[in-house]
Design an enzyme around this catalytic site. Structure first.
Site, PDB file in Angstrom:
ATOM      1  N   ARG A  17       0.884  -1.283  -0.028  1.00 23.85           N
ATOM      2  CA  ARG A  17       0.060  -0.050   0.071  1.00 23.85           C
ATOM      3  C   ARG A  17       0.704   1.197  -0.030  1.00 23.85           C
ATOM      4  O   ARG A  17       0.285   2.330  -0.382  1.00 23.85           O
ATOM      5  CB  ARG A  17      -0.893   0.016   1.155  1.00 23.85           C
ATOM      6  CG  ARG A  17      -1.986  -1.076   1.177  1.00 23.85           C
ATOM      7  CD  ARG A  17      -3.039  -0.805   2.513  1.00 23.85           C
ATOM      8  NE  ARG A  17      -2.370  -0.781   3.688  1.00 23.85           N
ATOM      9  CZ  ARG A  17      -2.965  -0.307   4.950  1.00 23.85           C
ATOM     10  NH1 ARG A  17      -4.322   0.258   4.857  1.00 23.85           N
ATOM     11  NH2 ARG A  17      -2.520  -0.565   5.932  1.00 23.85           N
ATOM     12  N   ASP A  18       2.008   1.091   0.234  1.00 23.56           N
ATOM     13  CA  ASP A  18       2.831   2.409   0.377  1.00 23.56           C
ATOM     14  C   ASP A  18       4.318   2.267  -0.188  1.00 23.56           C
ATOM     15  O   ASP A  18       5.295   2.433   0.348  1.00 23.56           O
ATOM     16  CB  ASP A  18       2.903   3.010   1.574  1.00 23.56           C
ATOM     17  CG  ASP A  18       3.328   4.420   1.799  1.00 23.56           C
ATOM     18  OD1 ASP A  18       2.935   5.369   0.755  1.00 23.56           O
ATOM     19  OD2 ASP A  18       3.684   4.990   3.004  1.00 23.56           O
TER      20      ASP A  18
END
Length: 371
Positions: free
Chosen positions: A57-58
């Site tokens: 997600r990042d």
């Protein structure tokens, strides 16, 4: 992890001593191929996580550190954590809130707060690859609202570099790979990290990539890149084949010419035979013409000469051949005056029809000398 003797929980993590992947690649002055191999380490780590149902997600440069020995370390799996701002890379900072993300690397569905899947990580891998190859963030100058609506498209990597050698390296496959990973619609992206890695590996191996159907010429070019012996062998084979075909064509042409000459000779002989038979028909009791059994050879030959002048006017070389034949008969009968007149006439006909220097004219000259 665990709990201390006096009840305090603790978590022990590996201390990674490294620097952000983009800083390390720039400091080492890595060429494009080595940057791609470094990127494949990142993709393999993400694919390993996806295989265990973990979505990062990042993904961004500051979350990918490279150790002194060149080993990639991927940090902060699914952790909404504020990293040190500007940690040596000038990277953007993870936003805290219900959905942790870094705006410049987040996929459109993340920006809209929709469900995050493995293809969201694929989008971030595409953005990371764009930065690693060009030094520029793909959406740094793009309006956030356009990205939310899925209307923004990242520029091609080759469009944001100026160095000629780098531009040539990025144009084509790498442009296609990065742009496919950065498609706004999740369904249009690579559907897995493994798919993205497979195309990068195909590019490194000079094989066609799945993101773009390869034309026959592209396949040939990539095959020749993988096999340097191809063009020398192909050139040698082509030259050899051309020489062979040239020889075949030349001999075929010669054979065709000889065949045509033989056919012409056969037709000429048949025509002469037919003409001669027709001339002696006057003495044939079964002829349709009035029977003249008293016709002599000399008369028949004279009639043949007249018929050749009359009936063979449109076939001058055959006419000359017939006159020469009659002259031969007259010579054999010691009628030299008649023979010479016919030979002169035959040679005049040949000369008028560009048939000088032929074997037939040489024969006429020999007979004329005798006469």
């Amino acid at each position: 992890g665990g709990t201390t003797a006096d009840g305090w929980p603790f978590l022990v993590m590996e201390l990674v001593e490294g620097e952000p992947v983009t800083d390390w690649a720039n400091r080492m002055k890595l060429p494009v191929a080595e940057r791609l191999r470094l990127f494949l380490q990142i993709v393999d780590a993400v694919a390993y996580a996806h295989g265990r149902l973990v979505v990062h997600r990042d993904l961004k440069p500051s979350n990918v550190l490279v150790t002194a020995d060149g080993q990639v370390k991927l940090l902060d799996f699914g952790v909404a954590k504020l990293l040190e701002a500007g940690r040596g890379s000038g990277d953007a900072v993870t936003r805290l809130g219900p959905i942790p993300m870094t705006l410049e690397f987040a996929s459109p569905e993340q920006l809209r707060g929709e469900r995050v899947t493995v293809v969201s990580d694929v989008f971030q891998l595409g953005a990371l690859l764009h930065v690693l190859l060009t030094g520029e963030r793909p959406f740094q100058d793009v309006d956030l609202q356009a990205r939310l609506q899925g209307a923004a498209r990242a520029p091609r990597p080759s469009a944001v570099v100026s160095e000629a050698g780098l531009l040539r390296s990025l144009r084509g496959d790498l442009d296609t790979i990065v742009q496919k990973a950065l498609e706004s619609a999740p369904a249009d992206r690579y559907q897995s990290a493994e798919g993205l890695a497979a195309d990068v590996r195909s590019h490194l191996a000079s094989r066609p990539i799945a993101a773009r159907p390869a034309s026959p010429w592209v396949r040939l070019r990539k095959f020749s890149t993988r096999n340097p012996w191809f063009w020398p062998v192909a050139t040698t084979a082509t030259v050899g084949l051309a020489a062979y075909l040239g020889t075949v064509v030349r001999y075929s042409s010669q054979l065709e010419g000889q065949r045509a000459q033989a056919v012409a000779e056969a037709e000429r002989a048949e025509a002469l035979r037919g003409f001669m038979l027709s001339q002696f028909g006057a003495a044939d009791p079964y002829s349709d013409d009035p029977v003249r059994p008293d016709v002599t050879v000399v008369e028949a030959m004279s009639l043949s000469a007249e018929a050749a002048r009359r009936d063979l006017a449109d076939q001058p070389l055959l006419q000359a051949e017939m006159l020469s034949a009659v002259a031969q008969v007259f010579s054999n009968l010691s009628l030299y005056g008649e023979a010479r007149a016919l030979l002169d006439e035959a040679m005049t006909v040949r000369r008028a029809n560009d048939a000088e220097g032929t074997l037939e004219q040489v024969g006429d000259l020999g007979l004329l000398g005798w006469v």
